[in-house]
Design a protein around this motif. Structure first.
Motif, short mmCIF file in Angstrom:
data_model
loop_
_atom_site.label_atom_id
_atom_site.label_comp_id
_atom_site.label_asym_id
_atom_site.label_seq_id
_atom_site.Cartn_x
_atom_site.Cartn_y
_atom_site.Cartn_z
N LYS A 197 -37.77 14.86 -34.46
CA LYS A 197 -37.14 15.02 -33.15
C LYS A 197 -35.62 15.20 -33.22
CE LYS A 197 -40.73 15.38 -30.99
NZ LYS A 197 -40.99 16.67 -30.35
N GLY A 198 -35.08 15.20 -34.44
CA GLY A 198 -33.63 15.38 -34.59
C GLY A 198 -32.83 14.24 -33.99
N PHE A 199 -33.33 13.03 -34.16
CA PHE A 199 -32.70 11.84 -33.56
C PHE A 199 -31.73 11.14 -34.51
CE2 PHE A 199 -36.40 11.01 -30.36
CZ PHE A 199 -35.89 12.00 -29.53
N SER A 200 -31.07 11.89 -35.40
CA SER A 200 -30.11 11.23 -36.30
C SER A 200 -28.89 10.77 -35.51
CB SER A 200 -29.69 12.19 -37.41
OG SER A 200 -29.08 13.33 -36.85
N GLY A 201 -28.32 9.67 -35.95
CA GLY A 201 -27.09 9.17 -35.31
C GLY A 201 -27.33 8.36 -34.06
N ILE A 202 -28.59 8.21 -33.63
CA ILE A 202 -28.89 7.40 -32.44
C ILE A 202 -29.12 5.95 -32.89
CG2 ILE A 202 -30.60 7.01 -30.62
CD1 ILE A 202 -31.02 10.05 -30.57
N PRO A 203 -28.49 4.97 -32.22
CA PRO A 203 -28.67 3.57 -32.63
C PRO A 203 -30.13 3.14 -32.55
CG PRO A 203 -26.90 3.79 -31.01
CD PRO A 203 -27.59 5.11 -31.08
N THR A 204 -30.59 2.42 -33.56
CA THR A 204 -31.98 1.97 -33.61
C THR A 204 -32.06 0.45 -33.67
OG1 THR A 204 -31.93 2.33 -36.02
CG2 THR A 204 -32.93 4.07 -34.67
N TYR A 205 -33.08 -0.07 -32.98
CA TYR A 205 -33.35 -1.51 -32.91
C TYR A 205 -34.82 -1.72 -33.22
CZ TYR A 205 -28.98 -1.52 -30.20
OH TYR A 205 -27.67 -1.35 -29.79
N ALA A 206 -35.16 -2.89 -33.74
CA ALA A 206 -36.58 -3.20 -33.96
C ALA A 206 -36.83 -4.68 -33.77
CB ALA A 206 -37.01 -2.79 -35.36
N PHE A 207 -37.94 -4.99 -33.11
CA PHE A 207 -38.41 -6.37 -32.94
C PHE A 207 -39.66 -6.55 -33.81
CE2 PHE A 207 -36.01 -5.74 -29.12
CZ PHE A 207 -35.60 -7.00 -28.67
N GLY A 208 -39.73 -7.66 -34.56
CA GLY A 208 -40.90 -7.90 -35.38
C GLY A 208 -41.05 -9.36 -35.74
N ASP A 209 -42.21 -9.70 -36.32
CA ASP A 209 -42.46 -11.10 -36.70
C ASP A 209 -43.18 -11.24 -38.03
OD1 ASP A 209 -45.65 -12.22 -35.78
OD2 ASP A 209 -45.02 -10.14 -35.58
N GLY A 210 -43.69 -10.11 -38.61
CA GLY A 210 -44.57 -10.23 -39.77
C GLY A 210 -44.08 -9.53 -41.02
#
Length: 259
Positions: A197-210
């Motif tokens: 999708k050409g989404f370079s440079g967009i800030p990324t976040y992730a929620f996880g537990d495992g």
């Protein structure tokens, strides 16, 4: 939503987006709606397959997903990537499981789930997930592409690692091990989405537990661990939010000013 989001947030499901009773909290549903208003893309990132989580996608109003630990990727309903396992490798694993280890196998792709036999480990695992047991078809891989296998066992996966270098083995629950092509992970699927999708440079976040969130935490800009997470994730997290039963998603998003 505009073509390019202002940020992207990836959500693991079990123990993260889902509460202990396997539903999405109202505070989480409201938070996701606010994310979308703020032109931030929510994406599910799970070990589960698409057909298994349709009701969760509908409930949370999220239509993008990194499924089966990165082996299949959908963006706003559009299928953009699959990583199929070689059927000859599946055949070797099925035979080894049946003849050497007596460990049942499950077969997954975007549209179906099947098991090799109706066994006690299958009953225990799907009861743990609060799901119906899939139909039995040990030959599924002969007539459908398979992106993930499960070893339905509480131990014994170490016997497979040297014999199947083509595959990655990740224990995802006390009752199963996820199996997919070597190098596969949630991070692998996320990279496919960002590239496609050409989404370079967009800030990324992730929620996880495992444990299957480790690679995702290493990839994104802002990893957020749930209060109920495994110990290794805490070391990788920029922030530890509340647990999955106590508004952990909403509070984590607020902490980073995303809602």
């Amino acid at each position: 939503m505009m073509n390019k989001p202002n940020a992207i947030v990836f959500f693991d499901l079990d123990g993260t987006l889902l509460t202990s009773d396997v539903t999405v909290a109202k505070s989480t549903i409201d938070a996701i709606a606010q994310l979308k208003k703020n032109n931030i893309l929510p994406v599910i990132a799970t070990g589960r397959t698409v057909c298994e989580v349709q009701h969760i996608m509908h409930q949370s109003n999220i239509d993008s997903i990194i499924a089966m630990n990165g082996q299949s990727v959908f963006y706003q309903g559009e299928h953009i990537f699959s990583n199929n396992i070689d059927p000859t490798v599946i055949e070797r694993l099925v035979n080894f499981s049946k003849n050497q280890k007596n460990i049942p196998v499950a077969f997954y792709n975007d549209k179906l789930m099947r098991i090799s036999e109706l066994s006690e480990p299958a009953k225990v695992f799907y009861a743990y997930l609060k799901q119906n047991i899939p139909p039995v078809d040990i030959n599924t891989y002969h007539h459908a592409p398979i992106q993930m296998l499960l070893l339905l066992c509480q131990s014994g996966e170490e016997h497979y690692i040297d014999l199947f270098p083509e595959l990655t083995f990740v224990r995802n629950t006390p009752y199963c091990v996820d199996v997919f092509n070597s190098g596969g992970s949630k991070a692998f699927g996320i990279q496919k989405l960002l590239e496609n999708k050409g989404f370079s440079g967009i800030p990324t976040y992730a929620f996880g537990d495992g444990l299957n969130d480790i690679e995702m935490f290493q990839l994104v800009d802002n990893p957020i661990a749930m209060g109920n997470c495994v110990e290794p994730l805490k070391k990788l997290a920029k922030f530890i939010t509340d647990n999955n039963n106590n508004n952990g998603i909403e509070n984590g998003l607020k902490h980073f000013g995303l809602i």
